[in-house]
Design a protein around this motif. Structure first.
Motif, short mmCIF file in Angstrom:
data_model
loop_
_atom_site.label_atom_id
_atom_site.label_comp_id
_atom_site.label_asym_id
_atom_site.label_seq_id
_atom_site.Cartn_x
_atom_site.Cartn_y
_atom_site.Cartn_z
N ILE A 82 0.86 -1.18 0.00
CA ILE A 82 0.00 0.00 0.00
C ILE A 82 0.89 1.23 0.00
N ALA A 83 0.59 2.21 -0.86
CA ALA A 83 1.35 3.46 -0.87
C ALA A 83 1.17 4.17 0.47
N LEU A 84 2.23 4.82 0.93
CA LEU A 84 2.23 5.45 2.25
C LEU A 84 1.08 6.43 2.42
N GLY A 85 0.83 7.24 1.39
CA GLY A 85 -0.27 8.20 1.50
C GLY A 85 -1.61 7.52 1.73
N ASP A 86 -1.87 6.43 0.98
CA ASP A 86 -3.12 5.68 1.16
C ASP A 86 -3.15 5.00 2.52
N TRP A 87 -2.01 4.49 2.94
CA TRP A 87 -1.88 3.81 4.23
C TRP A 87 -2.32 4.71 5.37
N VAL A 88 -1.77 5.92 5.42
CA VAL A 88 -2.11 6.85 6.50
C VAL A 88 -3.58 7.26 6.41
N GLU A 89 -4.05 7.51 5.20
CA GLU A 89 -5.45 7.94 5.02
C GLU A 89 -6.42 6.86 5.48
N ARG A 90 -6.14 5.61 5.15
CA ARG A 90 -7.05 4.52 5.52
C ARG A 90 -7.02 4.25 7.02
N ILE A 91 -5.85 4.36 7.64
CA ILE A 91 -5.79 4.21 9.10
C ILE A 91 -6.59 5.31 9.78
N ALA A 92 -6.38 6.54 9.33
CA ALA A 92 -7.08 7.67 9.94
C ALA A 92 -8.59 7.55 9.79
N ALA A 93 -9.05 7.08 8.63
CA ALA A 93 -10.48 6.98 8.39
C ALA A 93 -11.13 5.91 9.25
N ARG A 94 -10.38 4.89 9.65
CA ARG A 94 -10.95 3.78 10.41
C ARG A 94 -11.02 4.07 11.90
N LEU A 95 -10.12 4.92 12.41
CA LEU A 95 -10.09 5.19 13.83
C LEU A 95 -11.27 6.06 14.24
N THR A 96 -11.76 5.84 15.46
CA THR A 96 -12.90 6.60 15.98
C THR A 96 -12.48 7.29 17.28
N PRO A 97 -12.62 8.64 17.37
CA PRO A 97 -13.06 9.51 16.29
C PRO A 97 -11.99 9.64 15.21
N ALA A 98 -12.40 10.01 14.02
CA ALA A 98 -11.45 10.15 12.92
C ALA A 98 -10.36 11.14 13.30
N ALA A 99 -9.11 10.75 13.08
CA ALA A 99 -7.98 11.58 13.48
C ALA A 99 -7.82 12.76 12.53
N LEU A 100 -7.45 13.91 13.09
CA LEU A 100 -7.19 15.11 12.29
C LEU A 100 -5.68 15.30 12.22
N ILE A 101 -5.12 15.06 11.05
CA ILE A 101 -3.68 15.15 10.89
C ILE A 101 -3.37 16.07 9.71
N GLN A 102 -2.23 16.72 9.82
CA GLN A 102 -1.73 17.58 8.74
C GLN A 102 -0.42 16.99 8.25
N LEU A 103 -0.41 16.50 7.03
CA LEU A 103 0.76 15.81 6.51
C LEU A 103 1.67 16.80 5.80
N ASP A 104 2.94 16.80 6.22
CA ASP A 104 3.95 17.63 5.58
C ASP A 104 4.98 16.70 4.95
N TRP A 105 4.96 16.61 3.62
CA TRP A 105 5.85 15.70 2.91
C TRP A 105 7.21 16.36 2.70
N VAL A 106 8.25 15.64 3.10
CA VAL A 106 9.62 16.16 3.01
C VAL A 106 10.46 15.14 2.24
N PRO A 107 11.26 15.56 1.26
CA PRO A 107 12.08 14.61 0.51
C PRO A 107 12.94 13.75 1.42
N TRP A 108 13.07 12.50 1.05
CA TRP A 108 13.89 11.57 1.83
C TRP A 108 15.29 12.12 2.11
N PRO A 109 15.99 12.66 1.11
CA PRO A 109 17.37 13.12 1.41
C PRO A 109 17.42 14.14 2.55
#
Length: 331
Positions: free
Chosen positions: A218-245
């Protein structure tokens, strides 16, 4: 069947032995007796130490249809257990690991992918190469009466590693979150209960050969989104993508900081998260939804379940954010 399970009270072994009882098999456990199994009244138990005392397996009249070894880590353990059981047991299933593979550079790699190469006389302490030697030892002694199963990362209730639990807890925490790459790196987990079901199917069908046991990545973005959607209450997260290097330069460790996550942009990890389990799928490997696994794991954690401390702590994540922000300010 009359099953002998070596171990049987840890993670996979716990689920495997309970499921075997549910399916009507007669189950004997051989272990050191340090952990209690929840179904102990329905189990036969033999106590010993596979490194020092296998005498309990040599009792008069003891015989099993099949042995499942969930916890062999060194070739001498495979040799001694084989010596004790050959003639008392008809078939063996060895739970190995995808860590036997030399690298994860090839996308879609299957059971034919190159294994770690070990020079004669080489002293080993690494998990993957040792498992290669365990496989070879069992293959030499059991021949066609052997099935080798290579799970990837297992997850679910009673997981002592705490790896999926880290992702669940971090999503529950919410707030801003630095994540590496662009969300396309892949994670490839398998629910431990799906693994246990396949092990028992392999036992009942007397499957031979080698099988990878993994769920499609599963792609990481989908992974986090699906986990967040399943938890109750739905988690409110702000994703900041940073290059691996940038994150690597700031001290992030692949696999450790974000449990089991590797930078697929690096050549040696290009195939990680894309390992094939097609051979096992053809033989009946099934997958429950990630959402079901997350919900059951979250419930277990809420009831007091605990695993190892893994991944970044809140303090380490805050310090990482400061380092990344400082690096951007300098530029």
């Amino acid at each position: 069947m009359k099953l002998l399970i070596i171990g049987g009270t840890g993670f996979l072994g716990r689920h495997l032995s309970a499921l075997a009882l549910d399916w009507g098999h007669e189950v004997t456990l051989f272990n050191r007796g340090r952990r209690q199994h929840p179904d102990w009244r329905d189990l036969h138990q033999l106590h010993g130490d596979r490194d020092h005392d296998l005498g309990a397996l040599r009792g008069a009249g003891l015989h099993w249809d099949l042995v499942i070894d969930t916890c062999c880590y060194r070739p001498e353990q495979a040799a001694s257990l084989s010596a004790a059981l050959l003639g008392r047991c008809e078939y063996l299933i060895f739970i190995s690991t995808i860590s036997v593979y030399r690298d994860f550079a090839l996308k879609g790699m299957d059971e034919s992918a190159p294994l770690h190469e070990i020079a004669e006389g080489e002293m080993l302490g690494d998990y993957g190469p040792l498992k290669v030697l365990c496989e070879a030892e069992y293959r030499a002694r059991w021949g066609e009466r052997l099935c080798i199963l290579r799970p990837g990362v297992l997850c679910g209730p009673h997981d002592h590693t705490g790896r999926l639990a880290w992702w669940v807890k971090r999503v529950q925490q919410g707030g801003p979150w630095l994540l590496p790459g662009s969300g396309q790196d892949r994670l490839q987990y398998l629910d431990v209960r799906d693994c246990a079901e396949f092990v028992l199917r392999a036992a009942e069908q007397r499957l031979g050969g080698v099988f990878n046991l993994l769920k499609p990545g599963i792609a990481l973005g989908d992974w986090v989104e699906r986990i967040a959607a399943r938890l109750t209450p739905a988690a409110l997260i702000q994703l900041d993508w940073v290059p691996w290097p940038e994150l690597l330069a700031a001290g992030v460790e692949p696999w450790q900081s974000y449990p089991t996550l590797l930078p697929s942009e690096q050549a040696e990890y290009a195939g990680y998260g894309r390992i094939s389990a097609e051979a096992a799928i053809v033989q009946g490997l099934n997958f429950r939804p990630l959402e079901e696994t997350v919900a059951d794991l979250a419930n277990w954690l809420a009831e007091g379940g605990q695993g190892a401390t893994t991944g970044m702590t809140a303090g380490e994540e805050a310090a990482l954010r400061q380092r990344v922000l400082a690096a951007h300010a300098i530029r």
